[in-house]
Design a protein around this motif. Structure first.
Motif, PDB file in Angstrom:
ATOM      1  N   GLU A   1     -36.779 -95.481 -30.452  1.00 21.18           N
ATOM      2  CA  GLU A   1     -38.112 -94.884 -30.306  1.00 21.18           C
ATOM      3  C   GLU A   1     -38.225 -94.087 -29.013  1.00 21.18           C
ATOM      4  O   GLU A   1     -38.789 -92.988 -28.995  1.00 21.18           O
ATOM      5  CB  GLU A   1     -39.199 -95.974 -30.364  1.00 21.18           C
ATOM      6  N   SER A   2     -37.676 -94.629 -27.918  1.00 24.22           N
ATOM      7  CA  SER A   2     -37.750 -93.918 -26.639  1.00 24.22           C
ATOM      8  C   SER A   2     -36.951 -92.622 -26.685  1.00 24.22           C
ATOM      9  O   SER A   2     -37.418 -91.576 -26.209  1.00 24.22           O
ATOM     10  CB  SER A   2     -37.217 -94.799 -25.517  1.00 24.22           C
ATOM     11  N   THR A   3     -35.752 -92.681 -27.240  1.00 19.10           N
ATOM     12  CA  THR A   3     -34.916 -91.483 -27.329  1.00 19.10           C
ATOM     13  C   THR A   3     -35.557 -90.441 -28.229  1.00 19.10           C
ATOM     14  O   THR A   3     -35.561 -89.249 -27.915  1.00 19.10           O
ATOM     15  CB  THR A   3     -33.520 -91.848 -27.860  1.00 19.10           C
ATOM     16  N   ARG A   4     -36.120 -90.881 -29.345  1.00 14.77           N
ATOM     17  CA  ARG A   4     -36.784 -89.952 -30.261  1.00 14.77           C
ATOM     18  C   ARG A   4     -37.977 -89.294 -29.585  1.00 14.77           C
ATOM     19  O   ARG A   4     -38.149 -88.075 -29.625  1.00 14.77           O
ATOM     20  CB  ARG A   4     -37.235 -90.700 -31.521  1.00 14.77           C
ATOM     21  N   LEU A   5     -38.794 -90.097 -28.911  1.00 14.48           N
ATOM     22  CA  LEU A   5     -39.994 -89.569 -28.259  1.00 14.48           C
ATOM     23  C   LEU A   5     -39.642 -88.648 -27.096  1.00 14.48           C
ATOM     24  O   LEU A   5     -40.110 -87.506 -27.037  1.00 14.48           O
ATOM     25  CB  LEU A   5     -40.864 -90.728 -27.766  1.00 14.48           C
ATOM     26  N   TRP A   6     -38.794 -89.115 -26.177  1.00 17.34           N
ATOM     27  CA  TRP A   6     -38.473 -88.311 -24.998  1.00 17.34           C
ATOM     28  C   TRP A   6     -37.567 -87.135 -25.331  1.00 17.34           C
ATOM     29  O   TRP A   6     -37.666 -86.075 -24.707  1.00 17.34           O
ATOM     30  CB  TRP A   6     -37.879 -89.181 -23.898  1.00 17.34           C
ATOM     31  N   GLY A   7     -36.691 -87.311 -26.317  1.00 16.23           N
ATOM     32  CA  GLY A   7     -35.881 -86.177 -26.767  1.00 16.23           C
ATOM     33  C   GLY A   7     -36.750 -85.069 -27.329  1.00 16.23           C
ATOM     34  O   GLY A   7     -36.562 -83.880 -27.025  1.00 16.23           O
ATOM     35  N   TYR A   8     -37.740 -85.455 -28.135  1.00 18.49           N
ATOM     36  CA  TYR A   8     -38.668 -84.461 -28.689  1.00 18.49           C
ATOM     37  C   TYR A   8     -39.470 -83.788 -27.574  1.00 18.49           C
ATOM     38  O   TYR A   8     -39.641 -82.574 -27.569  1.00 18.49           O
ATOM     39  CB  TYR A   8     -39.604 -85.126 -29.693  1.00 18.49           C
TER      40      TYR A   8
ATOM     41  N   THR B   1     -39.197 -79.873 -26.789  1.00 20.99           N
ATOM     42  CA  THR B   1     -40.379 -79.014 -26.914  1.00 20.99           C
ATOM     43  C   THR B   1     -40.737 -78.371 -25.587  1.00 20.99           C
ATOM     44  O   THR B   1     -41.224 -77.245 -25.563  1.00 20.99           O
ATOM     45  CB  THR B   1     -41.597 -79.803 -27.444  1.00 20.99           C
ATOM     46  N   ALA B   2     -40.488 -79.082 -24.466  1.00 24.55           N
ATOM     47  CA  ALA B   2     -40.760 -78.472 -23.159  1.00 24.55           C
ATOM     48  C   ALA B   2     -39.870 -77.249 -22.948  1.00 24.55           C
ATOM     49  O   ALA B   2     -40.296 -76.260 -22.350  1.00 24.55           O
ATOM     50  CB  ALA B   2     -40.548 -79.488 -22.050  1.00 24.55           C
ATOM     51  N   LEU B   3     -38.642 -77.318 -23.448  1.00 23.12           N
ATOM     52  CA  LEU B   3     -37.719 -76.189 -23.285  1.00 23.12           C
ATOM     53  C   LEU B   3     -37.907 -75.096 -24.331  1.00 23.12           C
ATOM     54  O   LEU B   3     -37.774 -73.913 -24.036  1.00 23.12           O
ATOM     55  CB  LEU B   3     -36.269 -76.693 -23.342  1.00 23.12           C
ATOM     56  N   CYS B   4     -38.190 -75.495 -25.557  1.00 24.18           N
ATOM     57  CA  CYS B   4     -38.142 -74.539 -26.667  1.00 24.18           C
ATOM     58  C   CYS B   4     -39.491 -74.135 -27.240  1.00 24.18           C
ATOM     59  O   CYS B   4     -39.574 -73.112 -27.926  1.00 24.18           O
ATOM     60  CB  CYS B   4     -37.303 -75.117 -27.804  1.00 24.18           C
ATOM     61  N   ALA B   5     -40.543 -74.907 -27.012  1.00 21.48           N
ATOM     62  CA  ALA B   5     -41.807 -74.674 -27.716  1.00 21.48           C
ATOM     63  C   ALA B   5     -42.421 -73.313 -27.391  1.00 21.48           C
ATOM     64  O   ALA B   5     -42.805 -72.574 -28.298  1.00 21.48           O
ATOM     65  CB  ALA B   5     -42.803 -75.785 -27.396  1.00 21.48           C
TER      66      ALA B   5
ATOM     67  N   CYS C   1     -42.238 -66.823 -33.080  1.00 20.92           N
ATOM     68  CA  CYS C   1     -42.941 -66.944 -34.370  1.00 20.92           C
ATOM     69  C   CYS C   1     -44.180 -66.061 -34.398  1.00 20.92           C
ATOM     70  O   CYS C   1     -44.490 -65.452 -35.428  1.00 20.92           O
ATOM     71  CB  CYS C   1     -43.323 -68.399 -34.628  1.00 20.92           C
ATOM     72  N   GLY C   2     -44.888 -65.999 -33.280  1.00 23.91           N
ATOM     73  CA  GLY C   2     -46.062 -65.124 -33.227  1.00 23.91           C
ATOM     74  C   GLY C   2     -45.680 -63.670 -33.429  1.00 23.91           C
ATOM     75  O   GLY C   2     -46.347 -62.933 -34.155  1.00 23.91           O
ATOM     76  N   CYS C   3     -44.593 -63.227 -32.788  1.00 34.16           N
ATOM     77  CA  CYS C   3     -44.118 -61.840 -32.968  1.00 34.16           C
ATOM     78  C   CYS C   3     -43.675 -61.600 -34.405  1.00 34.16           C
ATOM     79  O   CYS C   3     -43.955 -60.543 -34.983  1.00 34.16           O
ATOM     80  CB  CYS C   3     -42.965 -61.549 -32.011  1.00 34.16           C
ATOM     81  N   LEU C   4     -42.992 -62.581 -34.994  1.00 34.47           N
ATOM     82  CA  LEU C   4     -42.543 -62.446 -36.378  1.00 34.47           C
ATOM     83  C   LEU C   4     -43.723 -62.319 -37.331  1.00 34.47           C
ATOM     84  O   LEU C   4     -43.752 -61.430 -38.194  1.00 34.47           O
ATOM     85  CB  LEU C   4     -41.672 -63.646 -36.775  1.00 34.47           C
TER      86      LEU C   4
END
Length: 174
Positions: free
Chosen positions: A90-97, A101-105, A112-115
């Motif tokens: 659970e910790s890895t799933r939560l913190w990995g996400y 998301t901090a890097l890629c969101a 996506c907005g441009c597309l």
């Protein structure tokens, strides 16, 4: 039509008449006011802005530890291993996400907005005008096509059908 979250329950007590006789008529018992609607409430609750998947697009991503890992009745690991594995998952799933998301969101949301902006522009300025031109020119093209079919293709198909109408195919076993 209002949703149920905006409804407020008001309790009416008929037993207050007995208590009012004992008290002075000018002083009445104050009942607490009903809670305010959610948009005016100061307590934190889920509002529309906090519901991040209102249409349920990602229902399939609600994954828990028991959806991925399970031990059969015949084999069990140590209880602590199982508990720590669940916590680690659970910790890895939560913190990995969160880290991904901090890097890629932000870059992906901009992409996506441009597309979608490009798709909207192409649809509004290219696709729909072409469709409208086709709809306005289609009656002329249809009449020309029907004339060509009636002049060239229909007589040819009729002649081939008359020629082939005298042909009989017989299957026999020899």
């Amino acid at each position: 039509m209002m949703s149920d979250e905006y409804l407020v329950e008001c309790n009416i007590d008929d037993d207050d008449d007995d208590e009012d006789e004992d008290k002075d008529d000018d002083v009445k018992e104050m009942h607490p006011s009903p809670p305010p609607p959610p948009q005016f409430s100061s307590t934190p609750s889920l509002t529309w802005g906090e519901i991040r998947d209102p249409c349920g697009i990602n229902k399939h991503l609600k994954i828990e530890f028991s959806d991925v890992l399970a031990e059969p009745v015949s084999t069990h690991s140590y209880d602590r291993v199982w508990v720590y594995s669940g916590i680690g998952f659970e910790s890895t799933r939560l913190w990995g996400y969160r880290c991904l998301t901090a890097l890629c969101a932000v870059p992906l949301s901009c992409l996506c907005g441009c597309l979608f902006a490009l798709l909207a522009c192409m649809h509004i300025w290219c696709v729909m005008p072409c469709i409208q031109v086709c709809h306005s020119c289609l009656p002329c093209v249809r009449s020309l096509w029907m004339s060509a079919v009636n002049i060239f293709i229909a007589p040819f198909c009729t002649s081939v059908a008359r020629c082939c109408s005298g042909v009989y195919v017989v299957f026999s076993k020899e």
